[in-house]
Design a protein around this motif. Structure first.
Motif, PDB file in Angstrom:
ATOM      1  N   GLU A  95     -10.163  -5.796  -8.235  1.00 18.62           N
ATOM      2  CA  GLU A  95      -9.551  -4.570  -8.732  1.00 18.62           C
ATOM      3  C   GLU A  95      -8.288  -4.227  -7.944  1.00 18.62           C
ATOM      4  OE1 GLU A  95     -12.749  -4.931  -7.938  1.00 18.62           O
ATOM      5  OE2 GLU A  95     -13.597  -4.961  -9.971  1.00 18.62           O
ATOM      6  N   ASP A  96      -8.357  -4.353  -6.630  1.00 18.96           N
ATOM      7  CA  ASP A  96      -7.198  -4.053  -5.799  1.00 18.96           C
ATOM      8  C   ASP A  96      -6.082  -5.062  -6.026  1.00 18.96           C
ATOM      9  OD1 ASP A  96      -8.636  -1.972  -4.825  1.00 18.96           O
ATOM     10  OD2 ASP A  96      -9.156  -2.916  -2.927  1.00 18.96           O
ATOM     11  N   ILE A 107      -8.476   3.976  -3.814  1.00 23.19           N
ATOM     12  CA  ILE A 107      -8.911   2.650  -3.361  1.00 23.19           C
ATOM     13  C   ILE A 107      -8.988   2.640  -1.842  1.00 23.19           C
ATOM     14  CG2 ILE A 107      -8.325   0.194  -3.285  1.00 23.19           C
ATOM     15  CD1 ILE A 107      -7.017   0.516  -5.971  1.00 23.19           C
ATOM     16  N   LEU A 124      -2.551   4.080  -4.588  1.00 20.15           N
ATOM     17  CA  LEU A 124      -3.903   3.575  -4.370  1.00 20.15           C
ATOM     18  C   LEU A 124      -4.786   4.661  -3.735  1.00 20.15           C
ATOM     19  CD1 LEU A 124      -2.937   0.089  -2.884  1.00 20.15           C
ATOM     20  CD2 LEU A 124      -3.803   0.541  -5.162  1.00 20.15           C
ATOM     21  N   THR A 157      -4.375  -4.212  -9.244  1.00 23.30           N
ATOM     22  CA  THR A 157      -3.556  -3.020  -9.070  1.00 23.30           C
ATOM     23  C   THR A 157      -2.241  -3.383  -8.394  1.00 23.30           C
ATOM     24  OG1 THR A 157      -5.531  -1.639  -8.881  1.00 23.30           O
ATOM     25  CG2 THR A 157      -3.473  -0.703  -8.074  1.00 23.30           C
ATOM     26  N   SER A 172     -10.268  -7.537  -3.056  1.00 22.00           N
ATOM     27  CA  SER A 172     -11.089  -7.311  -4.234  1.00 22.00           C
ATOM     28  C   SER A 172     -10.275  -7.510  -5.514  1.00 22.00           C
ATOM     29  CB  SER A 172     -11.711  -5.913  -4.224  1.00 22.00           C
ATOM     30  OG  SER A 172     -10.750  -4.943  -4.558  1.00 22.00           O
ATOM     31  N   LYS A 174      -8.002  -2.501   1.552  1.00 29.59           N
ATOM     32  CA  LYS A 174      -7.729  -3.502   0.544  1.00 29.59           C
ATOM     33  C   LYS A 174      -8.303  -4.872   0.866  1.00 29.59           C
ATOM     34  CE  LYS A 174      -4.451  -3.333  -2.048  1.00 29.59           C
ATOM     35  NZ  LYS A 174      -5.380  -2.668  -2.963  1.00 29.59           N
ATOM     36  N   LYS A 183       0.829  -1.207   0.000  1.00 25.10           N
ATOM     37  CA  LYS A 183       0.000   0.000   0.000  1.00 25.10           C
ATOM     38  C   LYS A 183       0.866   1.260   0.000  1.00 25.10           C
ATOM     39  CE  LYS A 183      -3.585  -2.122   2.840  1.00 25.10           C
ATOM     40  NZ  LYS A 183      -4.301  -2.025   4.119  1.00 25.10           N
TER      41      LYS A 183
END
Length: 347
Positions: A237-238, A152, A149, A241, A235, A155, A144
């Motif tokens: 998407e996370d 976002i 992020l 990323t 998730s 996480k 992180k």
């Protein structure tokens, strides 16, 4: 002292940049074109590479591509230097794995800031993380700090599942990657004649459910908790990323999940070549690694070991007679761990 390789074909630019970097306290090696730069990378092994895009012999994209194919150079932070007129090629470089871009002409502070930032991020992600719960959470927390992020939120999310509760079913769209904090999960499919067969069993400290994300497909199996289970969900998407936005993050994550994949391959090999007795012994050792008893249906244990319920029952009876285990209904209680381990030697 950190080492920096500068690959630049313009003599004046090369001398000015190298002098600036040396004054800042770094050891610098220079190369006048891409071909020389690739060769010097092998011997100099820099902590960071600064490379011009447009060069004779081999351009910056070619340099980055060649270095990205070799494990020993693939994760070296890479900063491109390019003219503003080449801005449309930025995406090409980033897709190849460049970490940053500086557009000529740039201020001295821009260059030094970019160098310091990339080296700091790389140092953070060179840390080794265990595949256990503490290691995974430490990795996510460090990631992180490194990956951008801003948009976002948190996480990961914690969820609890009761025994025999569905986590996902085949055909469902993928929304999470799962990490087992406590408990165990089986994944399985049904054959054409309606029989269930188990594809994998995941235990505490393992990830699962990430393959469909990489393959851009829905789930092709069912995941179900074998016992009371606690999962951390990341998730989709996370997760993407984390994996795709930084090469070092991706490499660290792959190291962590490689233990899961290796364990799965070992299970398949064991099932193919070992006797029923050895397969049952191995699986019981795995399931009883941190416990002295487990509760599991005989049909599920038979599927986990790739044998029939009848063969499993005979093997468990043999183990009971040898005072390795005892049973109480669905419960299997470990009596002698050393004797159970010795069963590995019997084929």
């Amino acid at each position: 002292m950190k080492k920096i390789l500068l690959i630049e074909d313009d003599l004046i630019m090369r001398e000015n940049i190298s002098e600036l970097i040396e004054l800042t306290g770094y050891q610098v090696e220079v190369a006048e074109n891409g071909m020389v730069g690739v060769e010097k990378t092998k011997t100099f092994l820099p902590d960071l590479i600064i490379c011009d895009v447009m060069m004779p012999e081999l351009d910056g994209y070619g340099v980055l591509y060649i270095l990205s194919q070799k494990p020993e150079t693939a994760t070296i932070p890479f900063i491109f230097l390019t003219a503003k007129t080449e801005k449309e090629d930025l995406r090409k470089g980033m897709n190849l794995g460049a970490d940053d871009y500086l557009f000529k002409p740039f201020e001295s502070t821009e260059l030094i800031t970019a160098i310091e930032s990339r080296l700091k991020k790389n140092d953070l992600l060179k840390q080794q993380y265990s595949s256990g719960s503490d290691g995974v959470h430490e990795f996510l927390n460090q990631a992180k700090k490194v990956v951008s992020l801003k948009d976002i939120k948190e996480k990961s999310y914690a969820f609890s599942f009761s025994p025999k509760e569905y986590i996902y079913k085949d055909g469902e769209h993928v929304h999470f990657v799962y990490y087992i904090e406590k408990g165990s999960v089986k994944t399985y499919r049904y054959s054409d004649d309606g029989k269930e067969y188990i594809t994998s069993v995941y235990n505490e400290g393992q990830f699962f459910g990430f393959q469909p994300i990489f393959e851009e497909r829905t789930y092709d199996e069912i995941a179900e908790s074998l016992e009371a289970t606690e999962l951390t969900k990341i998730s989709k998407e996370d997760f993407l990323t984390l994996v795709y936005e930084n090469r070092e993050v991706a490499q660290q994550f792959m190291k962590i999940i490689s233990e899961t994949l290796s364990s799965k391959e070992q299970d398949l090999m064991l099932m193919a070549y070992s006797s029923v007795r050895k397969r049952v012994s191995k699986k019981l050792q795995e399931l009883l690694a941190d416990e002295d008893e487990i509760t599991l249906l005989r049909t599920d244990l038979a599927k986990l070991t790739g044998t029939t319920k009848e063969s499993l029952t005979r093997t468990l009876t043999e183990f009971k007679n040898s005072k390795i285990i005892k049973t109480e209904g669905k419960k299997i209680i470990l009596v002698d761990r050393k004797k159970l381990q010795k069963m590995d030697l019997i084929w």
